[in-house]
Enzyme design. Structure first.
Site, PDB file in Angstrom:
ATOM      1  CB  SER A  86      -0.959  -0.054   1.196  1.00 41.24           C
ATOM      2  OG  SER A  86      -1.925   0.958   1.121  1.00 41.24           O
ATOM      3  CG  HIS A 115      -5.371  -2.392  -0.140  1.00 41.19           C
ATOM      4  ND1 HIS A 115      -4.749  -1.827  -1.228  1.00 41.19           N
ATOM      5  CD2 HIS A 115      -4.788  -1.838   0.950  1.00 41.19           C
ATOM      6  CE1 HIS A 115      -3.842  -0.959  -0.827  1.00 41.19           C
ATOM      7  NE2 HIS A 115      -3.832  -0.947   0.498  1.00 41.19           N
ATOM      8  CG  ASP A 169       6.866  24.815   0.581  1.00 35.70           C
ATOM      9  OD1 ASP A 169       5.954  24.148   1.124  1.00 35.70           O
ATOM     10  OD2 ASP A 169       7.756  25.394   1.232  1.00 35.70           O
TER      11      ASP A 169
END
Length: 423
Positions: free
Chosen positions: A148, A404, A351
Site C-alpha cells: 500500500s 487490498h 512547496d
C-alpha cells in the site's frame, strides 16, 4: 551513525531490535534527532546464515510495522529466504511516535506544522538508507517489499537511491506519479460506491439497518466513549475497511448489535466498537498525512472534501459509507482537536518537493514486480496501471479475486508470485 541492537530468542523466531538516531530534517543532519526503530526477524534455523535482507515498508501513512508473536503469514513465508526488517516508519510505533498531546508541547500551530512536514516518503526513505548503511555497510544492498503506502515509499526509494536495491516488490501500492490528490479521489469515490454495492448485496439487511442508524443519529445525540458525538457523517467513515476482506465481515457483525433489543437506543457494545474503528487516537499521522502523500508542488486544500461534492450520492439518497478519505471536520473530534490548526496549515502548504523521478523510474535498472488488485478500493487500478507502464521493466501480477489485503490472506500466491516473476 551509531546503531544499538538487542537480540531476543523465542521458540520459533529470532528477533534483533535495532535503534539509531536519524535527523528530523535530512537537509540538516546536525539538527534535531529522532529515534528510529526496526525489528530484524529471522527463522531460528537460518539465524547464522548470510541470508539477503528484505526491508518491509508498511502501509499507512502512519501505520507501525507488524509485531509478530510467532512466525506466521507473509512474515513466515518471507523468512524462508530473507532476513526481514520490520521498520517502524518515523512517527509510528517505537520511532519517535507522534501523538496529539505531545505535539502540542512543541509550540504553536506553525511550529507543529513545520515538524509534521518531515514525515513523508522522502524522509522515510532517507531514514531507511541510514539504517541500511548501519546494518549492511555503505555499499550493502537489500530488497524491498512495499504494501500500500509502502509501495509509494518503494517508488520514492527507486527514484532517489536505486543503487542500493536488489529488487523491489510492491503489493497494492502503485501511486500516480503526478497530478496531486484530486485525480486520486475522483477515481476512488466511484470505487467506494461499488464496494458499498457489493457489501449491501452480501448483507442486504444492513442497508436498512444503516439507514435507520443514520436517521437516528440525525435527531438523537449519541456519545462515543471518548465523549465525541457520533454524527451521521462520522458513522459513514466506518466504511474505511470495506476494501479489506476481513474488515468488511467484521463491519457486519458490529452492525448487527447496533440497537438494544426492543428500543431505539444504540448499544454500548456498538458505540465502543464504532469508537475503535473511527478514532485516530492511536494513529494521528494518518489523517494529517493522508492527502500530503500525493502532493508535489501543490496544496491539498482538503481535496477529498472538495471532490466529494462531485459525488452527491454520498450525501443524499440511499445510505453509503465513505472510504479512507479524511475530512477537515474530523479534526474537531477530541482525539485530533489539538492538531487541528497544524493540519489546516499543512493542507494549504504548496512547496512540497517531488517524491518521484519519472526518468529514473523509466530506466528500469532495478528488477520490479507489483501486484495490482482489480478491485482495490484504496489504490485505483487505472492509475496503478498507468504507473506500471512508466516503470521500466516492471512485471505485474494482476489479481481479480483478492483485494487490498491479499498479502495477508494469501502470501504464497502474492509474495511468492512476485518473487517468481523476477526469477
Amino acid at each position: 551513525m551509531s546503531i544499538r541492537t538487542r537480540r531476543l530468542r523465542r521458540p520459533d523466531l529470532v528477533v534483533l531490535e535495532h535503534t539509531m538516531p536519524v535527523p528530523l530534517d535530512h537537509a540538516r543532519p546536525d539538527g534535531e534527532q529522532l529515534e528510529l526503530f526496526a525489528r530484524e526477524v529471522v527463522a531460528p534455523e537460518h539465524e547464522h546464515e548470510p541470508l539477503p535482507y528484505l526491508l518491509y515498508l508498511q502501509g499507512g501513512p502512519g501505520g507501525r510495522a507488524a509485531r509478530p508473536a510467532q512466525l506466521s503469514g507473509w512474515v513466515e513465508f518471507a523468512c524462508r529466504r530473507f532476513r526481514v526488517i520490520l521498520l517502524d516508519q518515523r512517527g509510528t510505533g517505537c520511532s519517535s511516535p507522534v501523538e496529539a498531546k505531545g505535539l502540542a508541547l512543541r509550540g504553536n500551530a506553525q511550529v507543529q506544522a513545520d515538524y509534521l512536514a518531515h514525515f513523508r516518503a522522502d524522509s522515510i526513505v532517507a531514514d531507511a538508507e541510514l539504517l541500511r548503511s548501519a546494518l549492511l555497510g555503505p555499499d550493502g544492498r537489500w530488497s524491498l517489499l512495499g504494501q500500500s503506502f509502502g509501495g509509494f515509499c518503494t517508488l520514492t526509494y527507486l527514484s532517489f537511491a536505486p543503487d542500493h536495491i536488489d529488487r523491489a516488490l510492491i503489493t497494492g501500492g502503485l501511486p500516480a506519479l503526478s497530478g496531486g490528490p484530486e485525480p486520486v479521489y475522483r477515481a476512488c469515490y466511484p470505487e467506494v460506491r461499488r464496494h458499498n454495492e457489493d457489501y449491501f448485496a452480501q448483507y442486504p439487511d444492513d442497508r436498512d439497518r444503516c439507514a435507520r442508524i443514520a436517521e437516528h443519529l440525525a435527531v438523537q445525540t449519541e456519545l462515543l466513549p471518548t465523549g465525541a458525538r457520533l454524527t451521521p457523517r462520522l458513522f459513514q467513515t466506518l466504511g474505511f475497511g470495506l476494501g479489506l476482506q476481513r474488515k468488511a465481515k467484521n463491519l457486519h457483525y458490529l452492525l448487527e448489535s447496533a440497537f438494544l433489543p426492543g428500543t431505539r437506543m444504540l448499544s454500548d457494545m456498538f458505540l465502543r466498537g464504532v469508537e475503535r474503528e473511527v478514532s485516530f487516537a492511536e494513529n494521528p499521522l494518518f489523517p494529517v498525512q493522508h492527502e500530503l502523500i500525493y502532493c508535489q508542488g501543490q496544496a491539498s486544500r482538503w481535496a477529498a472534501d472538495r471532490i466529494r461534492g462531485e459525488f452527491p450520492e454520498f450525501d443524499s439518497g440511499e445510505f453509503l459509507f465513505t472510504g479512507e478519505m479524511t475530512y477537515p471536520w474530523q479534526f474537531d473530534e477530541p482525539a485530533l482537536a489539538p492538531m487541528r490548526d497544524a493540519a489546516h496549515l499543512l493542507a494549504e502548504r504548496s512547496d512540497w518537493p517531488a517524491l518521484y523521478d519519472p526518468m529514473r523510474l523509466a530506466d528500469g535498472g532495478v528488477p520490479v514486480a507489483a501486484t495490482i488488485y482489480q478491485h482495490d478500493m484504496y489504490v485505483n487500478v487505472a492509475l496503478s496501471t498507468q504507473t506500471a507502464d512508466r516503470v521500466g521493466g516492471l512485471r505485474r501480477l494482476v489479481v481479480d479475486d483478492l483485494e487490498h489485503d491479499g498479502l495477508d490472506l494469501d502470501p504464497e500466491r502474492i509474495l511468492g508470485g512476485l518473487l517468481k516473476l523476477l526469477e
